[in-house]
Write an enzyme that holds these catalytic residues in place. Structure first.
Site, PDB file in Angstrom:
ATOM      1  N   ARG A  17       0.725  -1.140  -0.059  1.00 28.47           N
ATOM      2  CA  ARG A  17       0.202  -0.064   0.014  1.00 28.47           C
ATOM      3  C   ARG A  17       0.967   1.438   0.151  1.00 28.47           C
ATOM      4  NH1 ARG A  17      -4.213   2.058   4.632  1.00 28.47           N
ATOM      5  NH2 ARG A  17      -5.579   3.160   3.544  1.00 28.47           N
ATOM      6  N   ASN A  43      -7.249   6.916  -0.369  1.00 26.83           N
ATOM      7  CA  ASN A  43      -7.018   5.453  -0.665  1.00 26.83           C
ATOM      8  C   ASN A  43      -7.827   4.547   0.128  1.00 26.83           C
ATOM      9  OD1 ASN A  43      -4.995   3.189   0.413  1.00 26.83           O
ATOM     10  ND2 ASN A  43      -4.044   3.605  -1.382  1.00 26.83           N
ATOM     11  N   SER A  44      -8.660   3.781  -0.314  1.00 22.68           N
ATOM     12  CA  SER A  44      -9.464   3.083   0.447  1.00 22.68           C
ATOM     13  C   SER A  44      -9.057   2.203   1.573  1.00 22.68           C
ATOM     14  CB  SER A  44     -10.240   2.034  -0.445  1.00 22.68           C
ATOM     15  OG  SER A  44     -10.761   2.844  -1.382  1.00 22.68           O
ATOM     16  N   GLN A  45     -10.004   1.670   2.691  1.00 23.45           N
ATOM     17  CA  GLN A  45      -9.589   0.859   3.574  1.00 23.45           C
ATOM     18  C   GLN A  45      -9.075  -0.367   3.232  1.00 23.45           C
ATOM     19  OE1 GLN A  45     -12.776  -0.405   6.043  1.00 23.45           O
ATOM     20  NE2 GLN A  45     -11.432  -0.745   7.863  1.00 23.45           N
TER      21      GLN A  45
END
Ligand SMILES: C[S@@+](CC[C@H](N)C(=O)[O-])C[C@H]1O[C@@H](n2cnc3c(N)ncnc32)[C@H](O)[C@@H]1O
Length: 190
Positions: A17, A43-45
């Site tokens: 990530r 930036n998504s979970q």
């Protein structure tokens, strides 16, 4: 054949990530929540991304559309899942994020994936449809028929609609929709 959870875990392991975060956020890459990437976007979970990819069940060689490419992370994860015999087309509406996502994706070295700007007023990329899988990382108010029409026969889309994760399978004339829990997302804009 490997199960989908294993394939998704392998994609995460191959796609750190931190490669997809602004410099000042990299130290928080292990945080299981959304992280700001600028332009009011995130930036998504990680847990949410994993849930969506497990629902999507991507296999090698598939053609995939990634709506809301943002940081490029989901585009790179999808690229790992389809492998070099597949294709991934990421679409992003914020121009600066198209550049950010492209730069990050380059680092992953998966040239069968690309990120392109959204065409104003157009959802997805009907020109290159149909797709075998569509991932949408922004929330629609109602299921967008334009995206359903970009699914191939037998294809699957995963999309948050009005707070609930939806899996949509196109089967000939039928569209089968199932719901998979509550999630929060930035809005899908036109
Ligand atoms: C949750 S964020 C980014 C998620 C991204 N997949 C990631 O891993 O970083 C959702 C993105 O969807 C984009 N977006 C919203 N509406 C869109 C549309 N109609 N077409 C393309 N992108 C859109 C936003 O600009 C935002 O970057």
């Amino acid at each position: 054949m490997k199960d989908v959870d294993t394939l998704v875990a392998e994609a995460f392991a191959a796609t750190p990530r931190e490669w997809f975060l602004p410099t000042d956020k990299r130290g928080q890459a292990g945080y299981d929540g959304p992280l700001a990437i600028g332009h009011d976007q995130t930036n998504s979970q990680p847990r949410t991304v994993a849930d969506m990819l497990e629902l999507l069940d991507v296999r090698p060689g598939m053609s995939v559309l990634d709506v809301g490419a943002g940081s490029g992370w989901t585009t790179a994860l999808l690229a790992h899942l389809v492998g070099p015999t597949g294709t991934v087309r990421g679409i992003e509406r914020v121009e600066a994020l198209v550049e950010f996502g492209r730069h990050n994706l380059e680092r992953a070295g998966r040239p069968w994936a690309r990120i392109q700007p959204a065409t104003p007023g157009v959802l997805g990329d009907p020109e290159h449809a149909p797709y075998e899988r569509i991932l949408v990382s922004a929330e629609a108010e109602a299921l967008p028929s334009e995206l359903v029409e970009q699914l191939a026969d037998g294809a699957t889309m995963v999309i948050p609609v009005a707070g609930e994760m939806h899996r949509v399978v196109r089967a000939r004339q039928d569209v089968i929709v199932t719901r998979h829990g509550h999630y929060r997302f930035v809005p899908l804009l036109r």
